[in-house]
Design a protein around this motif. Structure first.
Motif, short mmCIF file in Angstrom:
data_model
loop_
_atom_site.label_atom_id
_atom_site.label_comp_id
_atom_site.label_asym_id
_atom_site.label_seq_id
_atom_site.Cartn_x
_atom_site.Cartn_y
_atom_site.Cartn_z
N ARG A 85 0.87 -1.26 0.10
CA ARG A 85 -0.08 -0.09 0.02
C ARG A 85 0.77 1.21 -0.03
N ALA A 86 2.24 1.13 0.08
CA ALA A 86 3.00 2.41 0.09
C ALA A 86 3.23 3.04 -1.13
N GLU A 87 3.93 4.33 -1.04
CA GLU A 87 3.96 5.42 -2.00
C GLU A 87 4.35 4.85 -3.45
N CYS A 89 4.29 1.93 -4.76
CA CYS A 89 3.33 1.27 -5.57
C CYS A 89 2.08 1.94 -6.02
N GLN A 90 1.79 2.80 -4.86
CA GLN A 90 0.71 3.79 -5.31
C GLN A 90 0.71 4.45 -6.61
N ARG A 95 -3.72 1.38 -5.75
CA ARG A 95 -5.06 1.59 -5.09
C ARG A 95 -5.99 0.99 -6.10
N VAL A 123 0.46 -4.42 3.32
CA VAL A 123 1.97 -4.55 3.60
C VAL A 123 2.33 -2.77 3.32
N TYR A 124 3.12 -2.43 4.15
CA TYR A 124 3.87 -1.28 3.70
C TYR A 124 5.43 -1.35 3.32
N CYS A 125 5.38 -1.68 2.03
CA CYS A 125 6.79 -1.72 1.36
C CYS A 125 7.27 -3.17 1.51
#
Ligand SMILES: Cc1cc2nc3c(=O)[nH]c(=O)nc-3n(C[C@H](O)[C@H](O)[C@H](O)COP(=O)(O)O)c2cc1C
Ligand code: SF4
Lengths: 164, 509
Positions: A85-87, A89-90, A95, A123-125
């Motif tokens: 979900r981190a930047e 990948c955004q 999203r 997951v964040y990164c």
């Protein structure tokens, strides 16, 4: 995640692991990882045994289990699907990928599909940020995952896919 | 004679299909009775070319990429004839401009060979820093680090020498070296790449740090999101132990250093050094009030040197080549090389190591090659989730800690996340607040509660409810977070939010 514990009961597995880590300094996290590695989650009923083995209060053990995103108090599905979900990948459309995963699986983050095949988690990164969007399935990481690629991955995890 | 082929076993390479390529290669080779030696090397960091297949050819390494399993039969055919005619042929690896244009010190060895081969590591100056350190007094090692100007690579850029000196000067029966391998920033993958491609460099850095400050135990705190790095580190530590680089008699010197990996459990805040120490002690990852500094009272209350992976790795270069050599790279107070990680919506993403002082624009244009989507680039988030979103007008600033701080931004760990013009900056600002709410350790009210309030306020702005009043409210909240937070989680969350508001006001109604 193993379903058989070498003929041991859950209590015996936990007792064995507690024995192994009781003298390791700062051993609670490694112990929790080991238990979760063995049986897939940290059974709430094991908190007392862990606490007395490591000379901690039950509140302390519970506090640690609940603080960290990784530890779960109930079994997961046969596979854990994490979507980053981190930047980074955004910036590559994660999203939309998250929405696609939720719709396809019919579950939200924290949920498990009705057939018990897949649990969905954020997951964040994943450290794969030059080739986003990234997803992790159990211990393997996949790069540049769009909706179509995710469908293929998901199909390989369901019963029909697994028996092939 | 067998053909030696290199194919990375790195996380990103494998995520792009390197294992399938390896399987196809072995299958085709056996079909054709071709004798090959397959080396699973680390990545050179040219992720846009992964899986990058290399082979030794007339005394140099030539590269093909990105290779998929289906390319293998054609590739082996081409090798029998004129390899240069193949569509994926990239020429000599060392001459690929993307790589050639870099100045690699810490990542010089990355991708050259089998990460676990000690002989390979030694053949490329490995352990030269340790051997030198074994000849020096602890104070002389510390002085070398101080004079090199080395600063922490984890984000805060604190001078390493001051920390080393403090730990050395604090008497204790047990001191510790702790490597911060929590690498939580989105857009950052340099620590992972180093641990997977050149693990002995980190191990060497930790051993010589131990010799310098008088610490006989070390821990690498590794995030659980890095399963491959975990396997590589554990294997490398076991081999180093077998060969007496670790243990009670390092290289026959009679000195001790014991090293173990501890795995995190999915908490961004555990990258903050004091929360990390609590986590290593088996507790919730709560940020501690400073002082006492970890260098004086750290792990289990003992003097502890906490450093990022890249700082400890760079120490090997400082010791092997000397402080003056290291000092020679960089600008101002930023000495040595900077490891930039080009990530997100970028055509040629990967790891770029350069002396400090180059401009972001130069790196994005010369190395990045534009966006992946082909659309115009609109913003770059520099330095992780707590870093600023930079519009075009700010890309000419030299890559240097002080210059970035002066414009309300930060270099952090060097992750640069690129966004094209489809990005909505109010959504990004909202995410910064949401991330703070999810990852806050909970100790400070502004961080714990204020971040959730921030999400709500931005939601109202996005819904066009009294945008002017809510913008004011959001800026007030940012002030509260900045002033009322114990650590940079709450203290810096305003940075992405304010930069989005300030530089991209059109996205906020
Ligand atoms: C919220 C937060 C997260 C951090 N995450 C990391 C991290 O993932 N890796 C890291 O090396 N430093 C991280 N830091 C910085 C550490 O607190 C600390 O400054 C660093 O480990 C010191 O090492 P250095 O001197 O080598 O930079 C973080 C700081 C904060 C406030
Ligand atoms: S600012 Fe946030 S993360 Fe940092 S100590 Fe306070 S509550 Fe914890």
């Amino acid at each position: 995640m193993t379903r058989e514990w070498g003929g041991l009961s859950i209590q015996q597995v936990i007792a064995k692991r507690v024995q192994e880590y009781r003298d390791v300094s700062g051993g609670l996290l490694p112990l929790l990882h080991a238990i979760q590695g063995d049986i897939g989650y940290i059974p709430p009923a094991s908190v007392a045994a862990i606490a007395s083995g490591l000379n901690l209060s039950r509140a302390e053990v519970h506090g640690v289990i609940s603080f960290y995103h990784d530890f779960r108090s109930a079994p997961a599905g046969r596979h854990v699907l994490q979507i980053c979900r981190a930047e980074a990948c955004q910036s590559m459309g994660s999203r939309e990928l998250e929405a696609h995963a939720r719709n396809t699986l019919g579950i939200d983050y924290g949920g498990t599909t009705a057939d018990g095949a897949i649990s969905l988690e954020p997951v964040y990164c994943l450290g794969n940020c030059a080739c986003s969007p990234s997803v992790r399935i159990d211990d393997s990481i996949h790069a540049r995952v769009d909706a179509a690629a995710l469908d293929v991955l998901i199909a390989s995890l369901t019963d029909a896919g697994e028996s092939k | 004679m067998s053909l030696r082929i290199y194919l990375p076993g790195d996380t990103t390479a494998v995520a792009l299909g390197a294992d399938e390529v390896a399987a196809a290669l072995l299958e085709q080779a056996s079909k054709r009775s071709l004798s090959i030696e397959l080396v699973r090397n680390g990545s050179r960091g040219m992720f846009y070319l992964e899986p990058l297949l290399e082979m030794e050819h007339q005394g140099q390494r030539i590269a093909f990429g990105p290779v998929s399993a289906g390319d293998i039969p054609g590739l082996l055919d081409a090798l029998a004839g004129d390899a240069a005619q193949h569509a994926l042929y990239l020429g000599a690896t060392e001459d690929i401009p993307w790589l050639k244009g870099q100045q690699r010190l810490t990542f010089a060895r990355a991708g050259l060979g089998d990460p676990l081969s000690l002989a390979h590591y030694r053949s490329l100056d490995g352990f030269a820093g340790l051997e030198k350190s074994l000849q020096l007094t602890p104070q002389a090692i510390v002085t070398e680090v101080t004079e090199s100007g080395l600063r922490g690579r984890g984000g805060a850029a604190f001078p390493a020498g001051i920390k080393w000196q403090t730990v050395l000067d604090t008497p204790a029966s047990q001191k510790f070296i702790v490597c911060n391998a929590d690498e939580g920033d989105s857009g950052a993958f340099a620590d992972r790449l180093l641990m997977e491609a050149d693990p002995y460099q980190l191990i060497e850095g930790m051993i010589l740090a131990g010799l310098a400050v008088g610490a006989t135990r070390g821990y690498i705190y590794l995030r659980s999101e890095y399963p491959k790095a975990l396997d590589t580190l554990n294997a490398a530590i076991a081999i180093a132990q077998e060969h007496a680089y670790l243990g009670d008699n390092i290289c026959g010197s009679g000195k001790s250093f014991h090293l173990a990996v501890r795995v995190g459990a999915g908490a961004y805040i555990c990258g903050e050094e004091t929360a990390l120490l609590d986590s290593l002690e088996g507790k919730r990852g709560m940020v501690r009030v400073k002082p006492p500094l970890p260098a004086i009272e750290g792990l289990f209350g003992q003097p502890t040197l906490v450093h990022n992976v890249l700082t400890l790795a760079a120490a090997t270069t400082v010791l092997a080549k000397g402080a003056a050599f290291y000092q020679d790279f960089g600008v101002g107070r930023s000495r040595g090389t900077l490891t930039l990680q080009l990530a997100g919506n970028i055509r040629c993403g990967g790891l770029v190591e350069l002396p400090y002082g180059t401009s972001l624009r130069q790196v994005i244009e010369e190395f990045g090659g534009g966006s992946y989507s082909g659309r115009p680039i609109r913003a770059i988030q520099a330095g992780g989730p707590l870093g600023a979103y930079l519009p075009h007008s700010m890309w000419d600033t030299p890559l240097d800690y002080e210059a970035f701080a002066a414009m309300g931004a930060m270099l952090g760990h060097g992750g640069m996340v690129v966004f094209d013009d489809t990005v909505d900056m109010s959504t990004q600002a909202r995410f910064a607040m949401e991330f703070c709410a999810v990852e806050s350790c909970g100790k400070c009210t502004p961080c714990r509660i204020g971040s959730t309030r921030g999400v709500e306020v931005i939601d109202r702005i996005i819904a066009r409810q009294e945008p002017a009043a809510n913008r004011e409210l959001l800026l007030d909240l940012c002030d509260t977070l900045e002033q009322g937070s114990l650590c940079a989680m709450g203290g810096l969350t305003p940075m992405p939010v304010r930069s989005a508001l300030h530089h991209f006001p059109e996205d906020f109604g």
